[in-house]
Design an enzyme around this catalytic site. Sequence first.
Site, PDB file in Angstrom:
ATOM      1  N   HIS A 112       0.948  -1.194  -0.113  1.00 58.92           N
ATOM      2  CA  HIS A 112      -0.177   0.185   0.213  1.00 58.92           C
ATOM      3  C   HIS A 112       0.865   1.066   0.081  1.00 58.92           C
ATOM      4  O   HIS A 112       0.544   2.273  -0.810  1.00 58.92           O
ATOM      5  CB  HIS A 112      -0.946   0.010   1.258  1.00 58.92           C
ATOM      6  CG  HIS A 112      -1.978  -0.788   0.891  1.00 58.92           C
ATOM      7  ND1 HIS A 112      -2.237  -2.304   1.388  1.00 58.92           N
ATOM      8  CD2 HIS A 112      -3.349  -0.425   0.943  1.00 58.92           C
ATOM      9  CE1 HIS A 112      -3.402  -2.563   0.941  1.00 58.92           C
ATOM     10  NE2 HIS A 112      -4.234  -1.450   0.640  1.00 58.92           N
ATOM     11  N   HIS A 151       1.291  -3.847   9.592  1.00 55.96           N
ATOM     12  CA  HIS A 151       2.685  -3.621   9.167  1.00 55.96           C
ATOM     13  C   HIS A 151       3.376  -3.133  10.413  1.00 55.96           C
ATOM     14  O   HIS A 151       2.856  -2.241  11.110  1.00 55.96           O
ATOM     15  CB  HIS A 151       2.647  -2.751   8.202  1.00 55.96           C
ATOM     16  CG  HIS A 151       2.341  -3.218   6.681  1.00 55.96           C
ATOM     17  ND1 HIS A 151       3.425  -4.168   6.301  1.00 55.96           N
ATOM     18  CD2 HIS A 151       1.296  -3.145   5.968  1.00 55.96           C
ATOM     19  CE1 HIS A 151       2.638  -4.326   4.942  1.00 55.96           C
ATOM     20  NE2 HIS A 151       1.507  -3.610   4.814  1.00 55.96           N
TER      21      HIS A 151
END
Length: 174
Positions: A112, A151
Site C-alpha cells: 500500500h 505492518h
Amino acid sequence: MKTRLMALGAQEVRFFFWLVAHNEKRTIAFLSRQISRMGDGPLYALIGLGLWLFEPVSGQLFFYTGLVAYALELPLYWVLKNSIKRDRPCHKMTGFEALIEPSDKFSFPSGHTAAAFVFATVLTSFYPVLLIPAYLLASLVGLSRVLLGVHYPTDILAGMVVGLTCALTALAIV
C-alpha cells in the site's frame, strides 16, 4: 552486530505498540480504515484515467508514466515480499489482532505504501502544486497500515523506498 539488530527490532516493536495504542479511539480506527482503503489502488487508476481523458496538457504522459512505474513496482514488491517472508505483526504476536484482515501473509515491504509513494511521486512530477497533499496522503496510507496492525514501521519505510525508486525510474524512462 546481531545484538544491535535485536535491539533495533525490540525498539521497532515498542514503537509499533505505541502507535497501535492510539487506535483504541474509534475515530482513529475508522479514519485508518478509510485512508488504507484509499491506498488499495482503484483510486489511483481512476485519477490516472481521468487525467488521461480530460487533461490535455500532461494527462496522457502522466498516465503512461504511472503505468511504467506500477509495472516496475508490483513485481519488485512481490519478489521482496515473497523472498523476505516477514510475518505480519497480527500473525506473529500472540494475543494481538489487527483491525483488518490483510490480503496476504507477509508484511515487508508495505505494498500500500509503495503504491501510494509511486502515485505521489509521479503526480507531483507533473503537477507540483499537489506536492504537500500527495505526500501527506501517501504518508497517511503508510501510517494507517501500522495503526491497523498489519505492518511494522520498517515495512512502511521499505514501501516508501520501493515506491520512490520505481517512480523515479519510470520518470527517467519515460
